[in-house]
Enzyme design. Structure first.
Site, PDB file in Angstrom:
ATOM      1  N   ASN A 143     -11.228  12.429-113.805  1.00  0.00           N
ATOM      2  CA  ASN A 143     -11.651  11.998-112.474  1.00  0.00           C
ATOM      3  C   ASN A 143     -10.889  12.815-111.432  1.00  0.00           C
ATOM      4  O   ASN A 143      -9.731  12.541-111.138  1.00  0.00           O
ATOM      5  CB  ASN A 143     -11.383  10.500-112.297  1.00  0.00           C
ATOM      6  CG  ASN A 143     -11.954   9.974-110.987  1.00  0.00           C
ATOM      7  OD1 ASN A 143     -12.487  10.747-110.185  1.00  0.00           O
ATOM      8  ND2 ASN A 143     -11.848   8.682-110.777  1.00  0.00           N
ATOM      9  N   GLY A 167     -15.458   7.029-113.565  1.00  0.00           N
ATOM     10  CA  GLY A 167     -15.262   7.912-112.414  1.00  0.00           C
ATOM     11  C   GLY A 167     -15.083   9.399-112.699  1.00  0.00           C
ATOM     12  O   GLY A 167     -14.806  10.181-111.796  1.00  0.00           O
ATOM     13  N   ASP A 169     -15.823  13.324-113.201  1.00  0.00           N
ATOM     14  CA  ASP A 169     -16.700  14.138-112.348  1.00  0.00           C
ATOM     15  C   ASP A 169     -16.454  15.635-112.537  1.00  0.00           C
ATOM     16  O   ASP A 169     -15.591  16.037-113.326  1.00  0.00           O
ATOM     17  CB  ASP A 169     -16.524  13.730-110.881  1.00  0.00           C
ATOM     18  CG  ASP A 169     -15.050  13.700-110.485  1.00  0.00           C
ATOM     19  OD1 ASP A 169     -14.296  14.562-110.973  1.00  0.00           O
ATOM     20  OD2 ASP A 169     -14.662  12.804-109.706  1.00  0.00           O
ATOM     21  N   HIS A 242     -38.047  13.542-121.897  1.00  0.00           N
ATOM     22  CA  HIS A 242     -38.372  12.352-121.116  1.00  0.00           C
ATOM     23  C   HIS A 242     -37.619  12.403-119.796  1.00  0.00           C
ATOM     24  O   HIS A 242     -36.648  13.154-119.649  1.00  0.00           O
ATOM     25  CB  HIS A 242     -37.960  11.098-121.891  1.00  0.00           C
ATOM     26  CG  HIS A 242     -36.508  11.121-122.289  1.00  0.00           C
ATOM     27  ND1 HIS A 242     -36.089  11.597-123.514  1.00  0.00           N
ATOM     28  CD2 HIS A 242     -35.387  10.786-121.616  1.00  0.00           C
ATOM     29  CE1 HIS A 242     -34.771  11.529-123.582  1.00  0.00           C
ATOM     30  NE2 HIS A 242     -34.310  11.052-122.440  1.00  0.00           N
ATOM     31  N   ASP A 324     -32.305  18.447-125.125  1.00  0.00           N
ATOM     32  CA  ASP A 324     -32.245  17.085-125.646  1.00  0.00           C
ATOM     33  C   ASP A 324     -33.554  16.704-126.360  1.00  0.00           C
ATOM     34  O   ASP A 324     -34.643  17.033-125.891  1.00  0.00           O
ATOM     35  CB  ASP A 324     -31.976  16.137-124.467  1.00  0.00           C
ATOM     36  CG  ASP A 324     -31.658  14.726-124.915  1.00  0.00           C
ATOM     37  OD1 ASP A 324     -30.753  14.577-125.749  1.00  0.00           O
ATOM     38  OD2 ASP A 324     -32.309  13.783-124.434  1.00  0.00           O
ATOM     39  N   GLU A 353     -31.593  20.270-129.790  1.00  0.00           N
ATOM     40  CA  GLU A 353     -31.098  19.100-130.515  1.00  0.00           C
ATOM     41  C   GLU A 353     -32.129  18.727-131.568  1.00  0.00           C
ATOM     42  O   GLU A 353     -33.158  18.127-131.264  1.00  0.00           O
ATOM     43  CB  GLU A 353     -30.864  17.907-129.581  1.00  0.00           C
ATOM     44  CG  GLU A 353     -30.246  16.737-130.354  1.00  0.00           C
ATOM     45  CD  GLU A 353     -30.433  15.363-129.701  1.00  0.00           C
ATOM     46  OE1 GLU A 353     -29.776  14.419-130.136  1.00  0.00           O
ATOM     47  OE2 GLU A 353     -31.251  15.243-128.775  1.00  0.00           O
ATOM     48  N   HIS A 419     -21.166  12.964-128.630  1.00  0.00           N
ATOM     49  CA  HIS A 419     -21.331  11.700-127.908  1.00  0.00           C
ATOM     50  C   HIS A 419     -22.291  10.753-128.635  1.00  0.00           C
ATOM     51  O   HIS A 419     -22.437   9.608-128.215  1.00  0.00           O
ATOM     52  CB  HIS A 419     -21.848  11.991-126.501  1.00  0.00           C
ATOM     53  CG  HIS A 419     -23.192  12.654-126.490  1.00  0.00           C
ATOM     54  ND1 HIS A 419     -23.396  13.932-126.968  1.00  0.00           N
ATOM     55  CD2 HIS A 419     -24.395  12.212-126.096  1.00  0.00           C
ATOM     56  CE1 HIS A 419     -24.671  14.235-126.864  1.00  0.00           C
ATOM     57  NE2 HIS A 419     -25.308  13.213-126.333  1.00  0.00           N
ATOM     58  N   ASP A 420     -22.966  11.231-129.670  1.00  0.00           N
ATOM     59  CA  ASP A 420     -23.942  10.412-130.400  1.00  0.00           C
ATOM     60  C   ASP A 420     -23.464   9.970-131.778  1.00  0.00           C
ATOM     61  O   ASP A 420     -24.264   9.430-132.562  1.00  0.00           O
ATOM     62  CB  ASP A 420     -25.255  11.200-130.572  1.00  0.00           C
ATOM     63  CG  ASP A 420     -26.069  11.244-129.280  1.00  0.00           C
ATOM     64  OD1 ASP A 420     -25.952  10.301-128.475  1.00  0.00           O
ATOM     65  OD2 ASP A 420     -26.804  12.224-129.077  1.00  0.00           O
ATOM     66  N   ASP A 464     -21.356   5.527-130.464  1.00  0.00           N
ATOM     67  CA  ASP A 464     -21.400   5.294-129.035  1.00  0.00           C
ATOM     68  C   ASP A 464     -21.712   3.830-128.754  1.00  0.00           C
ATOM     69  O   ASP A 464     -22.431   3.206-129.519  1.00  0.00           O
ATOM     70  CB  ASP A 464     -22.399   6.247-128.350  1.00  0.00           C
ATOM     71  CG  ASP A 464     -23.848   5.893-128.618  1.00  0.00           C
ATOM     72  OD1 ASP A 464     -24.395   5.051-127.890  1.00  0.00           O
ATOM     73  OD2 ASP A 464     -24.418   6.481-129.550  1.00  0.00           O
ATOM     74  N   ARG A 468     -17.363   7.630-126.534  1.00  0.00           N
ATOM     75  CA  ARG A 468     -17.425   8.218-125.193  1.00  0.00           C
ATOM     76  C   ARG A 468     -16.271   7.718-124.328  1.00  0.00           C
ATOM     77  O   ARG A 468     -16.439   7.479-123.143  1.00  0.00           O
ATOM     78  CB  ARG A 468     -18.769   7.864-124.544  1.00  0.00           C
ATOM     79  CG  ARG A 468     -19.965   8.327-125.370  1.00  0.00           C
ATOM     80  CD  ARG A 468     -21.289   7.802-124.836  1.00  0.00           C
ATOM     81  NE  ARG A 468     -22.402   8.311-125.648  1.00  0.00           N
ATOM     82  CZ  ARG A 468     -23.678   8.056-125.399  1.00  0.00           C
ATOM     83  NH1 ARG A 468     -24.016   7.301-124.366  1.00  0.00           N
ATOM     84  NH2 ARG A 468     -24.635   8.560-126.178  1.00  0.00           N
TER      85      ARG A 468
HETATM   86 CA    CA Z   1     -14.836  10.513-109.413  1.00  0.00          CA
END
Ligand code: CA
Length: 581
Positions: A143, A167, A169, A242, A324, A353, A419-420, A464, A468
């Site tokens: 963050n 948070g 980024d 999607h 994706d 993917e 992440h999966d 997940d 994550r």
């Molecule tokens: Ca932030």
């Protein structure tokens, strides 16, 4: 010789252009059935002056078969060819016409590779062979700007749920580039960064705007520039299967139904759009009603998404797109996608993917690479969970190697977790020794390795959303010994082409045992990687002709006595030795 097991098809991964002047040919035989394989080649229009015989190399084996390969440079870009198999006193020929015990007269009936067209061959960007990726889930990495935090942000390091925010980024990533440079990685892959409703951002509402919780478009450009200054490439996530529920064209269809000008942008089975018994009346990713699937056969949709693909390549000099749910999008779309992307940046790396065999996308007209989850499964099944002996593991890796042409194997996106999936250390039951064996294999194997953020300092997490979790930045809570191990292995890979592009071969793989020896070899260096994936100390030995080997990490000499190198390995330990040629 078992003829029924012999296979060659004069197409895709059995006969393919490797580059502008080389055709690679493969043939399959029953395992341990045939001693030698040769290939007879020539130009069908001038056989006598171009005829050559080449021995084929047994480059891989699986449980049932041996696979042989040879690289041929045709005199005039065309070749016709026949195979010759030898075992004991027996010699057998194979052409397109079938088998014979006598040499078939060339070139009638021979297999034919009509013409080598570089434009048709799979040509991944060469930098991908040298890349070591680091995957970042931006909401959880760092963050750097509390000013853009979501309203309900939770304290850094809390328990991740499907919907909470911490948070993280883009400024956080920029702030930590020195950390990434110290680790030694030279490419990052960011999961989606565009405006979306969720913490994972796989439900886009605006493809041309960076999510306000992550920063601005200008900041993404700044991130790209800062990365490039440090020699780090950037790959972003394209979610084109999607969109999100709040994507304006989808909202329009929700509101106006069949009268919406966007009604054909999606796969609507029944108006109005609703959910019946848990199943949306329109196609979605899985059955998630908030992820409506695009109709990528619609020219308007194609134009829209291809414009997005091109926009970011030009806007931030993007080095690659990860696609994706790529396998659920039509091939025609990806063919157009490749043209647009490569025109905007011929060096762009396109990674789909796809969790299964992906040869359909790796023939030169669609992707350069795919996320190699089958690799992750075999490596972790073997090293982390001890589900098979070393021979079975070697067979499974062999089976993966023969799925794709060589140039795809050289840049296939190898990972242990993402992440999966659960994190690698968690699958290792927290046993660092097993994680290290897995990482040694990842970083001494061919392909483009990728490290999931935080794995290098011992982050754990189950499937997940648990995997994550927030990156640990308190140095006292980081496993610095593990970090140094990652750094050393990354440096070793970067310094040695043999570990990236050299030949790969298993030399020993224990049956009913979990000890392993394999080699990597190019013109300059020869590596031997020894592994003990058992709870007991093991002594392994291998015949070698020279006595000029050293430990690749400590540089200490490793002796060869009476023609053998003997290595004693503690439980779950490894040794990497090498010599210069
Ligand atoms: Ca932030």
């Amino acid at each position: 010789m078992n003829r029924e097991a012999i296979y060659h098809g004069p197409k895709n991964l059995w006969a393919y252009a490797y580059n502008h002047d080389t055709v690679r040919l493969r043939v399959r035989t029953q395992r341990d059935d045939i001693e030698e394989v040769f290939i007879y080649t020539g130009d069908k229009y001038d056989w006598e002056k171009t005829a050559l015989t080449h021995p084929m190399d047994k480059f891989a084996s699986d449980a049932m078969f041996d696979y042989w390969e040879v690289a041929v440079k045709p005199t005039y870009r065309r070749i016709s060819y026949a195979f010759q198999f030898k075992s004991g006193d027996e010699t057998l020929w194979m052409t397109e016409d079938g088998f014979s015990y006598e040499e078939p007269a060339p070139p009638g009936g021979y297999f034919d590779y009509p013409y080598l067209h570089p434009i048709d061959s799979l040509t991944p960007p060469s930098w991908a062979k040298e890349a070591i990726f680091y995957q970042i889930f931006p909401e959880r990495f760092a963050n750097g700007d509390p000013g853009n935090d979501p309203e309900d942000v939770e304290p850094w390091g809390g328990k991740p749920t499907e919907s909470n925010y911490f948070g993280g980024d883009l400024q956080g990533i920029i702030d930590k580039l020195d950390y990434l440079a110290e680790l030694g990685i030279n490419a990052i892959y960011l999961t989606p960064v565009f405006h979306a409703s969720s913490n994972h951002k796989y439900d886009t509402k605006d493809y041309k705007q960076v999510d306000p919780h992550f920063g601005t478009n200008e900041l993404l450009a700044e991130l790209g520039e800062a990365c490039h200054q440090k020699g780090i490439r950037v790959m972003l996530d394209a979610v084109f299967n999607h969109c999100g529920y709040e994507f304006p064209p989808f909202q329009d269809v929700l509101k106006h139904g069949k009268k919406s000008k966007y009604h054909d942008w999606f796969h609507v089975r029944e108006f109005p759009l609703t959910v019946k018994d848990g199943i949306p009346t329109y196609d979605t990713f899985g059955f998630f009603e908030h992820m409506p699937k695009f109709n990528t056969a619609n020219p308007e949709v194609r134009k829209y998404l291809l414009d997005v693909a091109e926009y970011w390549i030009k806007e931030i000099k993007l080095d690659g797109w990860r696609l994706d749910v790529a396998n659920e999008v039509d091939h025609q779309f990806w063919r157009d996608f490749r043209k647009v992307v490569k025109e905007a940046n011929p060096d762009a790396y396109i990674v789909g993917e796809v969790w299964n065999d992906s040869i359909m996308w790796l023939l030169g007209d669609q992707f350069d690479s795919v996320m190699n989850y089958p690799f992750a499964n075999q490596v972790l099944d073997f090293f982390a969970e001890e589900r098979m002996d070393a021979q079975t593991f070697a067979n499974k890796i062999g089976a993966l190697l023969v799925r794709y042409p060589k140039q795809a194997n050289e840049v296939i996106f190898n990972l242990l977790c993402s992440h999966d999936t659960p994190r690698a250390l968690t699958r290792c039951g927290g046993d660092k020794r097993k994680l290290k064996l897995s990482i040694v294999f990842l970083l001494t194997y061919m392909g483009t390795p990728c490290i999931f953020y935080g794995d290098e300092i011992g982050l754990q997490g189950d499937d997940d959303p648990d995997c994550r979790k927030c990156m640990e930045w308190e140095e006292k809570n980081q496993d610095r010994e593990l970090f140094d191990f990652y750094r050393a292995l990354i440096e070793l890979r970067k310094n040695n082409r043999a570990l990236r592009e050299g030949d790969f071969r298993f030399l020993q793989a224990g049956e009913a045992e979990r000890t392993l020896l394999y080699e990597r070899l190019d013109e300059e260096k020869h590596f031997l990687i020894w592994m003990n994936n058992t709870e007991e100390e093991q002594q392994l030995s291998h015949p070698l002709k020279t006595n000029d080997w050293h430990d690749a990490l400590s540089e200490e000499p490793v002796p060869v006595k009476d023609g053998y190198m003997s290595i004693t390995l503690k439980p779950f330990d490894y040794r990497i030795v090498c010599r210069s040629l």
